[in-house]
Design a protein around this motif. Structure first.
Motif, PDB file in Angstrom:
ATOM      1  N   ARG A 217     -13.768  86.648 -13.808  1.00 20.91           N
ATOM      2  CA  ARG A 217     -13.243  87.067 -14.471  1.00 20.91           C
ATOM      3  C   ARG A 217     -12.750  87.886 -15.454  1.00 20.91           C
ATOM      4  N   ARG A 218     -14.154  87.904 -16.726  1.00 26.23           N
ATOM      5  CA  ARG A 218     -14.178  88.254 -17.802  1.00 26.23           C
ATOM      6  C   ARG A 218     -15.154  89.435 -17.913  1.00 26.23           C
ATOM      7  N   GLY A 219     -15.532  89.830 -16.508  1.00 20.36           N
ATOM      8  CA  GLY A 219     -17.262  90.448 -15.959  1.00 20.36           C
ATOM      9  C   GLY A 219     -17.277  92.205 -16.728  1.00 20.36           C
ATOM     10  N   ASP A 220     -16.291  92.296 -16.582  1.00 14.42           N
ATOM     11  CA  ASP A 220     -16.089  93.352 -17.405  1.00 14.42           C
ATOM     12  C   ASP A 220     -14.701  93.695 -19.066  1.00 14.42           C
ATOM     13  N   GLU A 221     -14.877  92.530 -19.273  1.00 13.61           N
ATOM     14  CA  GLU A 221     -14.288  92.863 -20.199  1.00 13.61           C
ATOM     15  C   GLU A 221     -15.337  93.035 -21.884  1.00 13.61           C
ATOM     16  N   SER A 222     -15.320  93.636 -23.514  1.00  9.24           N
ATOM     17  CA  SER A 222     -16.072  93.626 -24.126  1.00  9.24           C
ATOM     18  C   SER A 222     -15.830  92.597 -25.434  1.00  9.24           C
ATOM     19  N   VAL A 223     -17.337  91.639 -25.454  1.00  9.56           N
ATOM     20  CA  VAL A 223     -16.373  91.027 -26.560  1.00  9.56           C
ATOM     21  C   VAL A 223     -17.233  90.931 -27.630  1.00  9.56           C
ATOM     22  N   THR A 224     -17.558  90.253 -28.573  1.00 11.86           N
ATOM     23  CA  THR A 224     -18.736  90.301 -29.645  1.00 11.86           C
ATOM     24  C   THR A 224     -19.204  88.634 -30.334  1.00 11.86           C
ATOM     25  N   LEU A 225     -19.912  88.603 -30.681  1.00  8.87           N
ATOM     26  CA  LEU A 225     -20.497  87.475 -30.526  1.00  8.87           C
ATOM     27  C   LEU A 225     -19.770  86.077 -31.780  1.00  8.87           C
ATOM     28  N   GLU A 226     -19.050  87.037 -32.327  1.00 15.51           N
ATOM     29  CA  GLU A 226     -18.017  86.312 -33.245  1.00 15.51           C
ATOM     30  C   GLU A 226     -16.869  85.322 -32.111  1.00 15.51           C
ATOM     31  N   TRP A 227     -16.505  87.003 -31.384  1.00 15.11           N
ATOM     32  CA  TRP A 227     -15.699  86.565 -30.518  1.00 15.11           C
ATOM     33  C   TRP A 227     -16.371  85.157 -29.944  1.00 15.11           C
ATOM     34  N   VAL A 228     -17.813  84.953 -28.984  1.00 16.52           N
ATOM     35  CA  VAL A 228     -18.129  84.189 -28.740  1.00 16.52           C
ATOM     36  C   VAL A 228     -18.309  82.677 -29.471  1.00 16.52           C
ATOM     37  N   SER A 229     -18.730  83.412 -31.021  1.00 15.36           N
ATOM     38  CA  SER A 229     -19.067  81.754 -31.427  1.00 15.36           C
ATOM     39  C   SER A 229     -17.688  81.036 -31.857  1.00 15.36           C
ATOM     40  N   ASP A 230     -16.409  81.591 -31.722  1.00 11.14           N
ATOM     41  CA  ASP A 230     -15.381  80.759 -32.291  1.00 11.14           C
ATOM     42  C   ASP A 230     -15.001  79.935 -31.016  1.00 11.14           C
ATOM     43  N   GLN A 231     -15.200  80.837 -30.332  1.00 11.56           N
ATOM     44  CA  GLN A 231     -14.854  79.922 -28.605  1.00 11.56           C
ATOM     45  C   GLN A 231     -15.452  79.014 -28.123  1.00 11.56           C
ATOM     46  N   LEU A 232     -16.788  79.024 -28.807  1.00 10.66           N
ATOM     47  CA  LEU A 232     -17.949  77.874 -29.211  1.00 10.66           C
ATOM     48  C   LEU A 232     -17.264  76.555 -29.898  1.00 10.66           C
ATOM     49  N   ARG A 233     -16.942  77.459 -31.412  1.00 15.19           N
ATOM     50  CA  ARG A 233     -16.274  76.053 -32.333  1.00 15.19           C
ATOM     51  C   ARG A 233     -14.794  75.956 -31.558  1.00 15.19           C
ATOM     52  N   THR A 234     -13.992  76.374 -30.810  1.00 11.40           N
ATOM     53  CA  THR A 234     -12.520  75.333 -30.371  1.00 11.40           C
ATOM     54  C   THR A 234     -13.325  74.612 -29.228  1.00 11.40           C
ATOM     55  N   PHE A 235     -14.078  75.070 -28.127  1.00  5.63           N
ATOM     56  CA  PHE A 235     -14.254  74.105 -27.290  1.00  5.63           C
ATOM     57  C   PHE A 235     -14.840  72.769 -27.708  1.00  5.63           C
ATOM     58  N   VAL A 236     -16.182  72.905 -28.767  1.00  4.54           N
ATOM     59  CA  VAL A 236     -16.425  71.811 -29.790  1.00  4.54           C
ATOM     60  C   VAL A 236     -15.386  70.544 -30.241  1.00  4.54           C
ATOM     61  N   ASP A 237     -14.445  71.690 -30.526  1.00  8.19           N
ATOM     62  CA  ASP A 237     -13.049  70.717 -31.455  1.00  8.19           C
ATOM     63  C   ASP A 237     -12.779  69.798 -30.378  1.00  8.19           C
ATOM     64  N   LEU A 238     -12.285  70.398 -29.157  1.00  8.09           N
ATOM     65  CA  LEU A 238     -11.495  69.645 -28.153  1.00  8.09           C
ATOM     66  C   LEU A 238     -12.165  69.364 -27.167  1.00  8.09           C
ATOM     67  N   HIS A 239     -13.793  68.743 -26.936  1.00  8.85           N
ATOM     68  CA  HIS A 239     -14.561  68.107 -26.633  1.00  8.85           C
ATOM     69  C   HIS A 239     -15.686  67.872 -27.412  1.00  8.85           C
ATOM     70  N   PRO A 240     -15.385  67.093 -27.995  1.00 13.48           N
ATOM     71  CA  PRO A 240     -16.734  66.746 -28.952  1.00 13.48           C
ATOM     72  C   PRO A 240     -17.805  66.435 -28.885  1.00 13.48           C
TER      73      PRO A 240
END
Length: 61
Positions: A14-37
Motif C-alpha cells: 500500500r505504501r511502498g512507493d511513498e517516502s516518509v520521514t522517521l518523524e512521521w513514523v514516530s508520530d504514527q507509532l505514538r498515535t497507535f499507542v494512544d489508541l492501543h495502549p
C-alpha cells in the motif's frame, strides 16, 4: 511465514512507493499507542531496536 509478515507485506504493497520521514513514523507509532495502549511495550521495543541498529552491541546478540 510469521503472522506479522502479512501486515508488513500489506504495508509495502500500500505504501511502498511513498517516502516518509522517521518523524512521521514516530508520530504514527505514538498515535497507535494512544489508541492501543496495550501495545506500548512492543512498540517501545521496536522503536528502541530501530534507533540502535548501528550500535555495536547489536552485532553481539
Amino acid at each position: 511465514m510469521y503472522f506479522t509478515d502479512r501486515g508488513i507485506e500489506e504495508l509495502t504493497a500500500r505504501r511502498g512507493d511513498e517516502s516518509v520521514t522517521l518523524e512521521w513514523v514516530s508520530d504514527q507509532l505514538r498515535t497507535f499507542v494512544d489508541l492501543h495502549p496495550e501495545f506500548e511495550t512492543p512498540v517501545e521495543r521496536l522503536a528502541s531496536w530501530l534507533a540502535r541498529l548501528d550500535d555495536d552491541e547489536l552485532d553481539d546478540e
